[in-house]
Scaffold this active site. Structure first.
Site, PDB file in Angstrom:
ATOM      1  CB  SER A 141      43.170  40.903  32.054  1.00 20.74           C
ATOM      2  OG  SER A 141      43.620  39.567  31.994  1.00 20.74           O
ATOM      3  CE  LYS A 142      35.735  39.267  35.210  1.00 17.66           C
ATOM      4  NZ  LYS A 142      36.056  39.300  36.582  1.00 17.66           N
TER       5      LYS A 142
END
Ligand code: GLU
Length: 470
Positions: free
Chosen positions: A246-247
């Site tokens: 994810s980010k």
């Protein structure tokens, strides 16, 4: 191969976000598989979620795919691609057909009832699923507000997955699921099955997160009397802390990686290593097409490692054609810099940067007179800098020009003249000439600045030194 269908794969993004590492890998593996078999690779936009789908995301996905070097073919019966929002009638009509055949039914249950049902089932430790209340209602629609549910037959579903091998599902574990929502729009599972069939898809390669959908899709294929594609579900991509990417793990979108100065070739290479064992470290996309094989896909999760990507990027930048690097990094530099000068500068620095974004920084001292950074200023102000810079001045004045070959001799003589070596010798020179304490090899610095500029910068540094140490 006589009698066999031509291989056709697809990438079916939902335009509800930017292309990220996970779906770019799905696109890549479908592309490599199709190209390896001289088949076609097509694009389908799954935009039935009208609230979250945007044209901006759709455009950015096309742009990122093209930038990565993943191109797609014309879809059968469509000009350029399939867009599900333009095909709603097709799905609706096929749902009507299933209704007529008794394979689907209208369900009038309210949201509140379904919510209560879910709550009750979960409190009893049961998986939430529809209880079939509207299964045997009279045919006629009494209300316009309904969904269409698929009448799930009770059976064992066997999936012969190309990666996981045999997986067995029991349809009793999932209830009758929705195929047409109350707004008349098909759900993902229904639209995907119809499109995979109409697009003549032979192989579906997609993430493991779709495994729960696959038995439902198999049942729909069977109910509609359509030919099933082969499936290959690929494991999820994790970050280096073992949680799904994810980010938090740095840039996960292709757009961000591009902005950070990664080359498409390096990204492709790293994506290839996520779940596939190509057996080689560095290769071009063309070679990846030649080598790709579903048999070599792994069943265990893979890890996206930004450090590994950096390592690939260094290699690919070093190997890239300088003109190509100029094309990709031109926007970092002022238009006033002549092309020839930029070419010399990039040629000299391409073996010393990690990303394209490092180029304007490392080349700063050669584009205009540098502002001396704080740590460089400290070096220049030290007593030993005076001795080294004065000796350098004497030596450079004697040379006609600063070609690469004179550099080792100058350094050798400076060692003799000053008695300094290592950091004490090199740092003042670097700081005076570039205003920084890190950067290109000094040999290149001499060469790129030339005699007059070197003398000018050494003089300036000596003046600063005198100011600090009168
Ligand atoms: N639109 C789906 C997604 O983005 C594609 C699923 C599929 O490949 O069938 O996850």
């Amino acid at each position: 191969m006589r009698g066999e269908r031509k291989i056709r794969t697809r990438f079916a993004p939902s335009p509800t976000g930017y292309l990220h590492i996970g779906n770019a890998r799905t696109a890549l593996f479908n592309f490599l598989f199709a190209r390896h078999h001289n088949g076609s690779f097509i694009l389908r936009i799954e935009d039935t979620d009208r609230q979250r789908s945007t044209l901006e995301f759709e455009k950015s996905i096309f742009k990122n795919l093209k930038w990565l070097g993943i191109d797609w073919d014309k879809s059968p019966g469509a000009e350029y691609l399939y867009r599900q929002s333009e095909r709603l009638d097709i799905y609706f009509n096929l749902a009507e057909k299933l209704l007529k055949e008794g394979k689907a039914y209208r369900c009038y249950c309210t949201e509140e009832r379904l919510h209560e049902l879910r709550k009750k089932q979960m409190s009893m430790g049961m998986p939430p699923r529809y209880d079939g209340k509207c299964r045997s209602l009279a045919e006629e629609a009494k209300d316009t507000h309904y969904v269409v549910r698929f009448r799930v037959p009770e059976k064992t579903i066997i999936l012969e997955d190309m990666v996981h091998k045999k997986i067995i599902f029991d349809s009793r574990l999932f209830g009758d699921f929705i195929i047409i929502n109350s707004d008349g729009i098909a759900t993902y599972n229904f639209a995907a099955v119809i499109d995979d069939s109409m697009m003549e898809i032979t192989h579906v390669i997609r993430g493991d997160d779709h495994l729960p959908n696959t038995p439902r899709q198999i049942l729909l294929f069977e109910a509609l009397g359509l030919k099933l594609p082969k499936y290959a579900h690929i494991p999820l991509i994790l970050g280096n802390d073992s949680s799904p990417i994810s980010k938090r793990h740095g840039s996960a979108s292709i757009m961000e990686l591009q902005a950070e100065g990664f080359l498409p070739e390096a990204i492709i290479n790293h994506l290839c290593h996520l779940g596939w064992s190509p057996g080689r470290e560095f290769f071009s996309i063309k070679e990846a097409i030649e080598m790709f094989s579903i048999e070599k896909l792994s069943r265990s999760p893979s890890v996206f490692d930004i450090e590994r990507l950096r390592k690939f990027n260094i290699k690919y930048i070093e190997k890239s054609d300088t003109d190509e690097l100029i094309r990709m990094s031109r926007h970092y530099f002022s238009k006033d810099i002549p092309e020839e000068r930029l070419k010399t500068l990039i040629e000299a620095s391409k073996s010393e940067v990690t990303t394209l974004r490092d180029l304007p920084h490392i080349l700063k001292p050669f584009l205009k007179e540098p502002v001396i950074e704080e740590d460089a200023m400290k070096v220049i102000a030290e007593p030993c800098a005076k001795k080294v810079l004065e000796a350098l001045m004497e030596e450079v004045v004697e040379e006609t020009s600063l070609t690469d070959s004179v550099y080792p001799d100058i350094i050798k003589r400076l060692k003799g003249m000053t008695g300094e070596k290592g950091k004490n010798l090199f740092m003042p020179i670097r700081a005076a000439l570039t205003g920084m304490t890190k950067g290109l090899g000094l040999e290149k610095v001499f060469h790129l600045l030339g005699k007059e500029e070197v003398l000018k910068r050494v003089r300036k540094a000596l003046a600063i030194n005198t100011f600090f140490l009168p």
